[in-house]
Design a protein around this motif. Structure first.
Motif, mmCIF file in Angstrom:
data_model
loop_
_atom_site.group_PDB
_atom_site.id
_atom_site.type_symbol
_atom_site.label_atom_id
_atom_site.label_comp_id
_atom_site.label_asym_id
_atom_site.label_seq_id
_atom_site.Cartn_x
_atom_site.Cartn_y
_atom_site.Cartn_z
ATOM 1 N N ILE A 578 0.724 -0.670 0.306
ATOM 2 C CA ILE A 578 0.170 0.154 0.053
ATOM 3 C C ILE A 578 1.157 1.221 -0.184
ATOM 4 C CG2 ILE A 578 -2.342 0.803 1.046
ATOM 5 C CD1 ILE A 578 -2.778 -1.877 0.256
ATOM 6 N N GLN A 583 -2.587 2.749 -4.936
ATOM 7 C CA GLN A 583 -2.917 1.387 -4.263
ATOM 8 C C GLN A 583 -3.703 1.865 -3.204
ATOM 9 O OE1 GLN A 583 1.202 0.257 -4.201
ATOM 10 N NE2 GLN A 583 1.384 -2.062 -5.394
ATOM 11 N N ASP A 668 -4.801 -4.663 -4.000
ATOM 12 C CA ASP A 668 -4.866 -3.869 -6.092
ATOM 13 C C ASP A 668 -4.949 -5.582 -6.854
ATOM 14 O OD1 ASP A 668 -1.509 -3.523 -7.601
ATOM 15 O OD2 ASP A 668 -3.668 -3.173 -7.586
#
Length: 702
Positions: A578, A583, A668
């Motif tokens: 992340i 993201q 993702d």
């Protein structure tokens, strides 16, 4: 406009292409830039670029570009400059022009006449030797460099224009053995990327399945009498390859064709397009308002099945492949629930006998819309060169190359078998032109080919109940594992797809999760995806394994995770990636989803454990801090921490309700999409294409 003369850097693949196919490749961005100033087919531009710019030397590229630009400026005929070119020919007496020539036979005078498309002059006599040498002049025409002369004739009825020479713009010949030797220097993955670059796309933005969905469009050029149907949304580049790729193919509007034009004129015995072209693509084939000649449909049915058509009592044969491209207006789920995939076609083509002649149905809805980022800036084959290679491969037959490794175990019809075997043969020619591949690679292509034919058959069953249902299954000869082939839409929408119970011959236990031949990008699911319901309810939850098909739509965090998070007071996300903007945007969308399913007055604490790197950490910390601040005071207060452990790889979502969800891609899940206020994908996750992934739902002690 000044053209770019050198890319920022050659990729290793570009260097390898230049090394093993020197003189036969061109930088694709040069084609794109030149095309802005000359409305000519790609193969015309690349013929010239291949003559002058097939190098990686910046100086030679710059000099070659200048040469090409001079040639186009001096000899290419723009419609709005036709009178100037005519005047130039008159003043000089002779002049070379680059234009498209079409020839007709003057039966009253007994000689052939040529028409110049852009120059606008007609009824110019042409020597019969050119017509015999280049018969496509008679059907559709060809682009050529032509020496045109002007001289006032003695006979005022005669044409003052004369043709002194015609040179078609195409590669003179191909050394097939040298091509095979060059191909042998590339891995299969590299070769797929070479071909993607050759058709003008940047392979970096395509998954392995997306590459197959693109490259299947080349099969009509290398497989005789191959019938392909592709329906999908607008703007996915369906007709790009057929409009620009090869001088052996013709793109026509589906509403403009007639039986005499396509097959034969009984009035004069003139053979139509199928007698001269390797591939005929019917663009804009869909549309209920299109007028269709039922006689044409009947002739096409016979030709697509038997390669024959009639001229009176005489039977003629041809080898042209047929491609049908059209746009869909409805979503896949809607068509499955309310009608069938053939619904956009004109009514006269929604004929089971006609549709059964289709060898493969390419799912155009899986193809991402064409955008600037998808276009290639590296090196690819001069399209005319690879077009000649594919034409040479039409003489080969690779339909049975899977049989030493795989056995078809289902009772498929003859047309089903012909369909997937021709698709398999074509893909082998494209990816493995020497006919040699590993069992894993052969299995991958067989699986994909059977899927494309199964889509044809399953949709026919919706319009004609006289057709017999059958499975599509094969067995790995070495392992004995049997694989049942399903289409991604059957897996994603089992409630709508009309799946039949597995036969007694094949059970769920027989279907392997990941056959030995299968690629990571094309998994074979062990469980069909659950059907989404309009309202979120509390179902009977169970442990399960879910495979999300690559390039599919209709998925969202709420559909995938919502049921298992209802009632949670705390959620822990473990995802080491992340970091980048997209993201963190995914994280925000996950938090919004949790917020939406949380009852008013309740609170769910969401804690993120993620990783970082030195290059992105500063911006990552800033962005995560903004997320934490923005969700403070909501039903989903958010906290985060960075785990610097080098062994931090596993990704999961753990809820206080006693469920742990493991995800091989983390949050993702979605492919790149244009992020703007007018794009549905920016605000509706179900509108996005997803990356193939696997998800496990595991019950743990709360």
């Amino acid at each position: 406009m000044t053209l770019t003369t050198v890319p920022a850097a050659h990729s290793p693949l570009d260097q390898k292409i230049l090394e093993h196919f020197h003189g036969l490749v061109v930088r694709k961005d040069l084609t794109t830039e030149l095309k802005q100033n000359a409305v000519v087919p790609t193969y015309v531009l690349e013929y010239l670029l291949g003559q002058h710019c097939a190098t990686d030397d910046p100086t030679l590229i710059a000099e070659g570009l200048e040469s090409v630009r001079r040639i186009l400026a001096k000899h290419y005929v723009h419609r709005n400059q036709a009178e100037l070119v005519k005047s130039t020919i008159k003043d000089k007496g002779t002049h070379k022009v680059i234009d498209k020539l079409t020839v007709t036979f003057n039966d009253k005078a007994g000689f052939h006449e040529v028409e110049f498309t852009n120059l606008g002059i007609k009824k110019v006599p042409i020597d019969d030797s050119y017509v015999k040498r280049y018969p496509k002049l008679l059907v559709g025409g060809i682009w050529a460099i032509t020496d045109v002369e002007y001289e006032l004739p003695v006979d005022p009825k005669a044409s003052p224009w004369q043709i002194a020479g015609v040179k078609p713009i195409q590669v003179a010949g191909v050394d097939h053995d040298a091509f095979l030797a060059g191909r042998a220097r590339f891995s299969t993955d590299e070769w797929m990327d070479v071909l993607m670059q050759s058709v003008g796309f940047n392979p970096v933005h395509f998954s392995r399945r997306a590459k197959l969905l693109t490259l299947i469009r080349l099969i009509p050029y290398c497989e005789r009498n191959y019938n392909l149907l592709e329906l999908g949304p607008k703007g996915t580049g369906k007709s790009h390859i057929f409009a620009e790729f090869s001088p052996h193919g013709m793109l026509i509007s589906g509403s403009e064709v007639t039986a005499p034009k396509l097959f034969v004129s009984n009035a004069n015995g003139k053979i139509g397009l199928v007698g001269y072209w390797d591939c005929i693509c019917f663009d804009e084939f869909a549309g209920k308002d299109k007028k269709v000649d039922k006689t044409l449909v009947d002739i096409m049915k016979n030709y697509m099945a038997n390669r024959t058509f009639s001229r009176g009592i005489e039977q003629l044969t041809a080898e042209a492949s047929m491609v049908f491209m059209g746009n869909t207006q409805k979503s896949v789920a809607y068509m499955l629930k309310h009608s069938h995939f053939y619904e956009p076609l004109p009514d006269k083509y929604i004929d089971s006998a006609f549709l059964d002649r289709i060898h493969a149905f390419n799912p155009g809805w899986e193809v991402a819309p064409v955008r600037h980022e998808l276009f290639c800036t590296g090196y690819g084959f001069v399209v005319d060169y690879i077009a000649e290679v594919l034409k040479r491969l039409r003489t080969e037959d690779y339909t049975g190359l899977y049989k030493p490794f795989f056995e078809v175990t289902s009772e498929v019809s003859t047309r089903d078998q012909t369909g997937f075997e021709k698709t398999f043969s074509g893909l082998m020619k494209i990816l493995h032109p020497n006919g040699k591949a590993t069992p894993q690679e052969i299995g991958e292509l067989l699986d994909f080919a059977m899927e494309c034919r199964r889509r044809v058959r399953e949709q026919i069953l919706r319009i004609d109940d006289t057709f017999k249902p059958n499975d599509f299954a094969y067995r790995d000869q070495q392992s004995g594992i049997e694989v049942l082939v399903l289409t991604p839409e059957e897996q994603q929408y089992p409630a709508f797809s009309g799946l039949r119970p597995l036969s007694s011959r094949t059970t769920a236990d027989d279907i392997t999760e990941s056959p030995s031949h299968q690629q990571p990008d094309a998994p074979n699911p062990v469980e069909q995806a659950p059907q989404e319901t309009p309202e979120l309810s509390t179902p009977s939850l169970k442990e399960r394994h879910l495979v999300v098909p690559e390039n599919s739509r209709g998925w969202s965090y709420r559909r995938l995770f919502g049921d298992y998070l209802i009632g949670a007071s705390g959620i822990i996300i473990r995802d080491p990636y992340i970091r980048a903007f997209h993201q963190i945007r995914n994280l925000v969308e996950f938090l919004r989803m949790v917020n939406e399913i949380t009852p008013i007055g309740d609170e769910v604490n969401v804690h993120l454990i993620t990783g970082s790197d030195q290059e992105s950490m500063e911006k990552q910390v800033e962005n995560l801090g903004q997320v934490q601040d923005s969700f403070a005071g909501t039903s989903t207060p958010f906290t985060w921490e960075i785990d610097a452990s080098p062994n931090f790889h596993a990704r999961s979502i753990t809820a206080s309700t006693g469920w742990k969800i493991t995800l091989d891609r983390g949050l993702d899940l979605f492919q790149w999409f244009e992020f703007n206020a007018f794009n549905a994908a920016a605000v509706v996750q179900e509108a996005r294409l997803v990356k193939g992934c696997e998800i496990n739902y595991i019950a743990v002690k709360p």
